[in-house]
Motif scaffolding. Structure first.
Motif, mmCIF file in Angstrom:
data_model
loop_
_atom_site.group_PDB
_atom_site.id
_atom_site.type_symbol
_atom_site.label_atom_id
_atom_site.label_comp_id
_atom_site.label_asym_id
_atom_site.label_seq_id
_atom_site.Cartn_x
_atom_site.Cartn_y
_atom_site.Cartn_z
ATOM 1 N N GLU A 18 -55.547 -22.090 52.281
ATOM 2 C CA GLU A 18 -55.947 -22.846 53.433
ATOM 3 C C GLU A 18 -56.325 -21.988 54.934
ATOM 4 O OE1 GLU A 18 -53.940 -26.429 53.756
ATOM 5 O OE2 GLU A 18 -54.461 -27.315 52.014
ATOM 6 N N LYS A 19 -55.252 -21.171 54.942
ATOM 7 C CA LYS A 19 -55.116 -20.689 56.188
ATOM 8 C C LYS A 19 -56.003 -19.161 56.258
ATOM 9 C CE LYS A 19 -50.595 -22.264 57.216
ATOM 10 N NZ LYS A 19 -49.197 -22.135 57.583
ATOM 11 N N CYS A 20 -56.023 -18.633 55.235
ATOM 12 C CA CYS A 20 -56.827 -16.996 55.011
ATOM 13 C C CYS A 20 -57.906 -17.248 54.388
ATOM 14 C CB CYS A 20 -55.685 -16.125 54.625
ATOM 15 S SG CYS A 20 -55.128 -16.201 52.975
ATOM 16 N N GLY A 21 -58.058 -17.982 53.480
ATOM 17 C CA GLY A 21 -59.359 -18.093 52.727
ATOM 18 C C GLY A 21 -59.177 -17.002 51.491
ATOM 19 N N HIS A 22 -58.025 -16.456 51.163
ATOM 20 C CA HIS A 22 -57.903 -15.608 50.142
ATOM 21 C C HIS A 22 -57.714 -16.474 48.667
ATOM 22 C CE1 HIS A 22 -56.682 -12.884 53.497
ATOM 23 N NE2 HIS A 22 -57.629 -12.460 53.043
ATOM 24 N N LEU A 23 -57.883 -15.902 47.534
ATOM 25 C CA LEU A 23 -57.503 -16.440 46.409
ATOM 26 C C LEU A 23 -56.193 -16.373 45.959
ATOM 27 C CD1 LEU A 23 -60.817 -15.429 44.470
ATOM 28 C CD2 LEU A 23 -60.268 -17.820 45.641
ATOM 29 N N CYS A 24 -55.594 -17.314 45.108
ATOM 30 C CA CYS A 24 -54.118 -17.031 44.749
ATOM 31 C C CYS A 24 -54.139 -16.345 43.636
ATOM 32 C CB CYS A 24 -53.576 -18.541 44.853
ATOM 33 S SG CYS A 24 -51.810 -18.577 43.989
ATOM 34 N N PRO A 25 -53.392 -15.344 43.503
ATOM 35 C CA PRO A 25 -53.687 -14.475 42.052
ATOM 36 C C PRO A 25 -52.581 -15.263 41.134
ATOM 37 C CG PRO A 25 -52.237 -13.180 44.013
ATOM 38 C CD PRO A 25 -52.838 -14.501 44.688
ATOM 39 N N ALA A 26 -51.687 -16.008 41.545
ATOM 40 C CA ALA A 26 -50.556 -16.471 40.412
ATOM 41 C C ALA A 26 -51.356 -17.460 39.526
ATOM 42 C CB ALA A 26 -49.457 -16.915 41.316
ATOM 43 N N PRO A 27 -50.740 -17.579 38.500
ATOM 44 C CA PRO A 27 -51.226 -18.500 37.320
ATOM 45 C C PRO A 27 -51.083 -19.936 38.048
ATOM 46 C CG PRO A 27 -49.258 -17.783 36.539
ATOM 47 C CD PRO A 27 -49.441 -16.830 37.935
ATOM 48 N N CYS A 28 -51.693 -20.893 37.381
ATOM 49 C CA CYS A 28 -51.597 -22.141 37.923
ATOM 50 C C CYS A 28 -50.311 -22.688 37.665
ATOM 51 C CB CYS A 28 -52.387 -23.232 36.814
ATOM 52 S SG CYS A 28 -52.743 -24.815 37.498
ATOM 53 N N HIS A 29 -49.642 -23.227 38.924
ATOM 54 C CA HIS A 29 -48.459 -23.619 39.239
ATOM 55 C C HIS A 29 -48.260 -25.064 39.642
ATOM 56 C CE1 HIS A 29 -49.461 -22.696 43.212
ATOM 57 N NE2 HIS A 29 -50.057 -21.519 42.922
#
Length: 915
Positions: free
Chosen positions: A591-602
């Motif tokens: 939400e803050k930076c717009g980057h994609l989360c690289p971790a698996p679905c948590h």
């Protein structure tokens, strides 16, 4: 090799549903019993390892290349076998992967039954649906009965769907049953027989004196449809009643004979049901008949017999009951409605004319008839009636109040009392009235008698007209055998118990709504729908069975939204419980930076539960750690982002996950709205209202000036400015002033700015309460003007009534004209003539009354003299008998007839005077 391949291929189909998953590296998932393990004579796994038996290595092949042709052929054979083995190994690998995927699907499926059963049920549902296709698609009548039939047939095919409401047990295929003809509910044959016997016994034991001899009906446990004692079922028949003890056939509906129903339709139309023997009501009649519309104007058309009545929507045109107009409604069934038109009609007596509905031409007004009766002395007192008024009710011979004497008097005279005793039976029905003949009702019987109370336990001497009710309370048990009567002085006919039963029924959901009763309560008649998770598939069961009934299998796809943030999930059928966990990459946009989360679905991560119960001592065994499913946050982003402080004093770099508003600890220093002070708060967020003003303008978050306004007010305003320190002019004063209106009655509230800026006329308008002036004029009437200042204008136009001295002539004049001209109304010649006639009538009535009084006195005097003469003769005869005893004894045979003749003559004379 061929034998091992055939064995693996055959084993895959036989072991379906029994294989268990085992992890393997590089080759997916292998299943036991599906060719996944390495056995003697089977194909080995791919990769480095021992070669299959009979296969040659490349070195061996090279060394034998130059030996002989036989060695070359052997080498080629070994290479071909190795290639075939490799190809078969790949096929087995794909088969194992497909079996593993199917196992995972079956693991998360809501149904635990085989696919073959589901396909069978689907086909069976299609068969039942196709049975009613022709009715559903081609019948344009009422579909409710058809839906009930379809529901009964559908429940008949489901195991455990039909339940006996008496014993609350499932109805099986091989059990004898009975179906109610009212609600079509199915019961066990022994249960319904016992129910009928117990119902008749309970009713006859409570209400019948000759116990068990009368033929009492018994009701259906569900719909309460009553049956006679002779209708108690004793034989097991199919639904249509043709076959006794129908045999069990798995290809037919349970308890059905398989023949055509041929039952008469309800309501009867002359046709018979064409379905096979079935439970529930028969569907609507599908026969085609040629019928016309309700008004008979349209041409006959073919329609279904169940919907043969139809309307053509043309105007009806039939003549209404009034006989003048025609029905304008569209083609309809039944009689036409009343005529809606209105006409002027006379009442029955013809005195009044009114506008009334054309549908009711005869009506009665509320005036008295007033016609002179044939006697010429009285008028008809009936209300507006039809026909002749009839004879005078006071004409002819009339009885005295005690009904003993009859008088023939003119209708203008009242019937006198006869002077005899009343002798009418009093209200008590035992004693008679002892008063003389009188008008009006007799008095209450006041003779004292010995009375028994209503229950017969006590006696008391009291007036005859008073009932005797003792204070003893009845201790008998009511018909429920649970509560006492507790009624004072009960005669023995104790009323039935009026308390509610309130016991919980067998379903444990509802309470018995009947009054307090003996024995067990009736079973709960309600039904409950047991649905699948999505609610599209349901089965109806009796109330109370929903706890033990298994939800129906649903063939719809699971419509639940994903439990994680992904938009879709793997397709699977409707099920209960949680959906399988998501194994896709997170790929959330932070939400803050717009980057994609690289971790698996948590979103559904398992974490160890903390804060659990601690052991109380060393003897308590430690429990297994518990894990809960929860969503873990995405890891924070560490990218530096330049960020400005809240007050926009400086810009500093912050980590991406920590980017946010911060304070630089400086003073705000923005100019406040009063334009005289600055904000002294620490650096804080300021909402820019106008970007053109700049950064020095204070926002809504800055401090507010708390000093009061000291500016001068407009002339005439006594109120100070209510605003705090502000720029510009003060707003106009809107406070309310309380003033009295011109009539000094109503209090008015006016804004200060209106009253101070108004002139004389405006102030008068503001002081007006808009009500009528309450002052009284000299003539005695109230002033008609609106609330006004000063004196009231003397101009009274109210109407007053003036009458002549005899009150016959009446006129209405204005009050001011009457007071100015002193107008009076004198009697005319008609008034004088009427006054003279009234005086003559009064004199004639007085003279007639005086003559009637004299006549009555003369008649009473003559009657008294006649009675006195008769008494003197009787006394003389007694003296003679007393003195001359011997003569009486000597001439008694001659004197007796003479005395009898004298007595008869005297009685005739008295009767003539009375008449």
């Amino acid at each position: 090799m061929e034998a091992s391949w055939r064995q693996v291929a055959g084993g895959r189909g036989r072991a379906r549903g029994r294989a268990t998953a085992a992890p393997s590296s590089g080759n997916g998932i292998h299943l036991r019993g599906a060719g996944g393990g390495q056995e003697k004579g089977s194909v080995g796994a791919a990769g480095p390892g021992p070669s299959p038996r009979g296969a040659a290595t490349p070195a061996a092949a090279g060394s034998s290349a130059g030996r002989s042709p036989a060695g070359a052929e052997a080498l080629q054979t070994s290479v071909a076998c190795e290639l075939m083995s490799q190809r078969k190994f790949e096929e087995i690998k794909k088969a194992n992967q497909a079996a593993a995927k199917k196992l995972v699907e079956e693991h998360f499926s809501s149904s635990s039954e085989e696919e073959g059963d589901e396909d069978f049920e689907g086909k069976r549902g299609k068969i039942v649906a196709n049975t009613f296709t022709s009715y559903t698609t081609q019948t344009d009548g009422d579909m409710r009965e058809l839906e009930r039939t379809r529901q009964y047939v559908h429940e008949a095919f489901q195991a455990g769907a039909m339940t006996c409401l008496i014993c609350i047990a499932s109805v099986k295929r091989n059990q004898a049953v009975w179906s109610c003809s009212g609600c079509f509910c199915i019961f066990h044959m022994p249960c319904i027989q016992k129910w009928a016997k117990d119902s008749q016994f309970l009713v006859s034991s409570l209400t019948d004196d000759d116990f068990g001899k009368r033929d009492y009906p018994w009701p259906c446990p569900k719909c309460r449809f009553e049956y006679k004692r002779s209708d108690t079922p004793s034989r097991y028949y199919c639904y249509c009643g043709k076959v006794e003890d129908p045999p069990l056939d798995p290809w037919l509906v349970p308890h059905s004979c398989g023949q055509v129903c041929e039952r008469e339709f309800k309501p009867p139309c002359g046709h018979k049901c064409l379905l096979l023997c079935h439970p529930g009501p028969c569907p609507p009649c599908p026969k085609m008949v040629t019928t016309t519309c309700f008004c008979k104007k349209a041409k006959p058309i073919p329609r279904r017999c169940s919907a043969k009545e139809w309307a053509c929507q043309l105007p009806c045109g039939r003549k209404l009951l009034c006989g003048q107009h025609k029905c304008e409604n569209p083609c309809h069934a039944g009689n036409c409605p009343p005529c809606p038109r209105v006409s002027r009609q006379k009442c029955v007596c013809g005195k009044q004319v009114a506008e009334r509905s054309c549908a009711s031409p005869l009506w009665h007004c509320d005036q008295v008839c007033g016609k002179t009766l044939p006697c010429g002395n009285h008028t008809c007192e009936q209300i507006c009636h039809v026909g002749a008024c009839g004879e005078c009710p006071r004409s002819g011979k009339r009885f005295c109040p005690c009904q003993k004497s009859k008088f023939s008097l003119p209708c203008t005279e009242d019937v006198p009392t006869c002077g005899d005793s009343c002798d009418k039976v009093l209200e008590c029905g035992i004693h008679r009235c002892s008063q003389r003949c009188h008008r009006g009702p007799c008095e209450t019987c006041r003779q004292e008698v010995e009375k028994h109370c209503r229950c017969g336990k006590h006696t008391k001497r009291m007036p005859c007209h008073k009932p005797y009710i003792c204070e003893t309370k009845c201790v008998k048990m009511r018909d429920c055998q649970k509560h006492q009567c507790r009624r004072k002085c009960c005669p023995g006919n104790c009323p039935p118990c009026d308390q509610n039963c309130g016991r919980t029924l067998g379903c444990r959901n509802h309470k018995c709504p009947s009054v307090c009763h003996r024995g067990s309560c009736y079973p709960c008649p309600e039904t409950v729908d047991v649905k699948c998770n999505c609610g599209n598939t349901k089965v109806t069961v009796p109330c109370g069975r929903e706890r033990t009934t298994r939800p129906p299998k649903c063939k719809e796809q699971c419509s639940r939204p994903p439990t994680c943030h992904h938009t879709s999930q793997e397709k699977h059928r409707c099920h209960f419980g949680a959906c399988p966990p998501c194994h896709q990459p997170c790929q959330k946009v932070l939400e803050k930076c717009g980057h994609l989360c690289p971790a698996p679905c948590h979103d559904q991560a398992l974490i160890k539960q903390t804060g659990r119960h601690q052991p109380t001592g060393p003897w308590e065994q430690p429990s297994e750690p518990a894990f809960i499913q929860t969503a873990l946050p995405c890891p924070p982003c560490q990218v530096p982002i330049p960020t400005e402080c809240l007050g926009k004093h400086e810009v500093s770099p912050l980590p991406c996950h920590a980017v946010g508003p911060y304070s630089c600890k400086r003073v705000c220093g923005r100019t406040l709205d009063c334009q005289n002070h600055t904000c002294m708060k620490e650096c804080h967020k300021v909402t820019e209202i106008d970007a053109c003003v700049g950064k020095n303008k204070a926002g809504p978050e800055c401090l507010q000036c708390e000093e009061g306004c000291s500016k001068s007010r407009p002339p005439g305003c006594p109120h100070p400015c209510v605003l705090p320190c502000h720029p510009g002019e003060c707003p106009p004063c809107v406070q309310m002033l309380r003033i009295k209106c011109h009539c000094k009655i109503t209090s008015l509230y006016v804004e200060c700015r209106k009253i101070t800026t108004a002139d004389v006329n405006e102030k008068n308008l503001l002081s007006c309460c808009k009500n009528q002036c309450p002052k009284e004029l000299p003539c005695g009437h109230r002033c008609k003007e609106m609330c006004h200042p000063g004196e009231c204008p003397f101009n009274c136009n109210q109407k007053v009534k003036l009458r002549c001295p005899c009150k016959r002539i009446k006129k209405e004049l204005q009050c001011n004209k009457v007071r100015e001209n002193q107008i009076s109304i004198e009697c005319d010649a008609t008034c004088k003539e009427m006054k003279r006639k009234a005086s003559e009538i009064k004199e004639a009535e007085a003279k007639a009354a005086l003559e009637e009084e004299k006549r009555k006195q003369q008649a009473e005097l003559e009657a008294f003299e006649n009675r006195l003469k008769g008494r003197r003769k009787k006394n003389r005869k007694r003296d003679e008998v007393t003195v001359e005893l011997t003569l009486w004894q000597k001439y008694k045979y001659y004197l007796l007839p003479a005395c009898a003749v004298a007595v008869l003559a005297f009685a005739w004379y008295i009767a003539r005077d009375v008449a």
